[in-house]
Design a protein around this motif. Structure first.
Motif, short mmCIF file in Angstrom:
data_model
loop_
_atom_site.label_atom_id
_atom_site.label_comp_id
_atom_site.label_asym_id
_atom_site.label_seq_id
_atom_site.Cartn_x
_atom_site.Cartn_y
_atom_site.Cartn_z
N SER A 49 18.69 -94.36 -66.92
CA SER A 49 18.46 -95.74 -66.49
C SER A 49 17.07 -96.16 -66.93
O SER A 49 16.07 -95.74 -66.35
CB SER A 49 18.59 -95.80 -64.97
N VAL A 59 10.10 -100.38 -70.85
CA VAL A 59 8.82 -100.38 -70.14
C VAL A 59 8.50 -98.99 -69.60
O VAL A 59 9.39 -98.25 -69.18
CB VAL A 59 8.87 -101.41 -68.98
N ASN A 60 7.22 -98.63 -69.66
CA ASN A 60 6.76 -97.40 -69.02
C ASN A 60 5.63 -97.71 -68.05
O ASN A 60 4.88 -98.66 -68.24
CB ASN A 60 6.33 -96.37 -70.06
N MET A 102 10.94 -90.99 -77.17
CA MET A 102 10.10 -90.53 -76.08
C MET A 102 9.90 -91.64 -75.03
O MET A 102 9.97 -91.39 -73.84
CB MET A 102 8.75 -90.08 -76.62
N GLU A 103 9.69 -92.87 -75.52
CA GLU A 103 9.52 -94.00 -74.59
C GLU A 103 10.80 -94.17 -73.75
O GLU A 103 10.73 -94.45 -72.55
CB GLU A 103 9.20 -95.29 -75.34
N ASN A 104 11.95 -94.02 -74.38
CA ASN A 104 13.22 -94.13 -73.65
C ASN A 104 13.31 -93.05 -72.58
O ASN A 104 13.65 -93.33 -71.43
CB ASN A 104 14.41 -93.97 -74.61
N ARG A 105 13.02 -91.82 -72.98
CA ARG A 105 13.14 -90.71 -72.03
C ARG A 105 12.19 -90.88 -70.85
O ARG A 105 12.58 -90.70 -69.70
CB ARG A 105 12.81 -89.38 -72.73
N GLU A 106 10.93 -91.27 -71.15
CA GLU A 106 9.95 -91.42 -70.08
C GLU A 106 10.33 -92.58 -69.14
O GLU A 106 10.20 -92.47 -67.93
CB GLU A 106 8.55 -91.67 -70.66
N SER A 107 10.79 -93.67 -69.73
CA SER A 107 11.16 -94.84 -68.93
C SER A 107 12.27 -94.49 -67.95
O SER A 107 12.29 -94.93 -66.80
CB SER A 107 11.59 -95.98 -69.85
N SER A 108 13.19 -93.65 -68.41
CA SER A 108 14.34 -93.30 -67.57
C SER A 108 13.94 -92.40 -66.39
O SER A 108 14.71 -92.26 -65.45
CB SER A 108 15.39 -92.60 -68.43
#
Lengths: 157, 80
Positions: free
Chosen positions: A57, A97-98, B53-59
């Motif tokens: 998600s 977004v992070n 990596m941005e996808n993984r971290e965001s999740s």
């Protein structure tokens, strides 16, 4: 239909709202079906939730909120995806977004401008495109824009 | 992994439609040319890796973190 999510438990979604991603997300190409979840508490941030994998998600948002001049080549996305009956300005664009929060109150929210999600609301398909634009950082700092002065000037002018 | 040794100006054919050429070498830098159909997406591997990596971290973000971040955003953008 009901889907399982790690963050919200079991939720009810309308099957018509499912977005199909033929190529999946970068790093998660095995998952193809997602829903956009918007909650008042987390607005303007929303969730791109996998229908198949409860743990997947992403946090996403509309980039125009923090970067009014953000654009991508929508026409080439339409061509590549062979989408019909849709124009560039009808596409919905979100960025991943992070959030970085630490004990010493450093707060940082970044957006990945180089890997936006492009949603076709007509046929309910989506794709994560890669924008190899050197000006579009993968970790664009949302809370401290690079050129606040020029934005202020543009507004007052 | 298939490993091929090529000299400058030599090429590699991948399938019917993709040709990779070694255009030049300068100490540790190799200049590569790629001919491919327009619908083949080509980019530097590092960029793709970072997007993954941005996808993984965001999740990994929790609802509380996101709710908090939403507060910061609302404050930040209402001030403008």
């Amino acid at each position: 239909m009901k889907i399982h999510t790690r963050k919200f438990g079991e939720i009810e979604i309308d099957e018509q709202d499912i977005l199909f991603m033929p190529q999946g997300l970068a790093g998660f190409s095995e998952y193809k079906r997602f829903v956009l979840i918007q909650e008042p508490e987390t607005d303007p941030l929303c969730w791109f939730q996998s229908v198949e994998e409860p743990n997947l998600s992403l946090v996403i948002m509309d980039p125009l909120i923090f970067k009014q001049d953000y654009t991508i080549d929508g026409a080439s996305v339409i061509r590549e995806m062979k989408w019909e009956n849709i124009s560039e300005n009808e596409l919905l664009i979100y960025v991943v977004v992070n959030i970085f929060a630490s004990q010493n109150s450093d707060r940082k929210i970044t957006a990945n401008l180089a890997g936006p999600l492009v949603i076709n609301p007509e046929n309910h398909q989506a794709i994560q495109v890669i924008v190899p634009n050197p000006d579009y950082s993968c970790q664009y700092d949302i809370l401290t824009p690079e050129t606040p002065e020029s934005e202020e000037l543009a507004k007052s002018g | 992994m298939l490993v091929l040794t090529r000299k400058v100006e030599e090429k590699i054919q991948i399938g019917e439609q993709i040709v990779v050429s070694v255009l030049g070498i300068d100490s540790s830098t190799v200049k590569i040319g790629i001919e491919a159909p327009k619908d083949v997406r080509i980019f530097r591997w590092e960029l793709y890796e970072q997007i993954q990596m941005e996808n993984r971290e965001s999740s990994k973000k929790q609802v509380e973190d996101v709710t908090q971040a939403a507060e910061w955003l609302k404050k930040h953008y209402s001030r403008k």
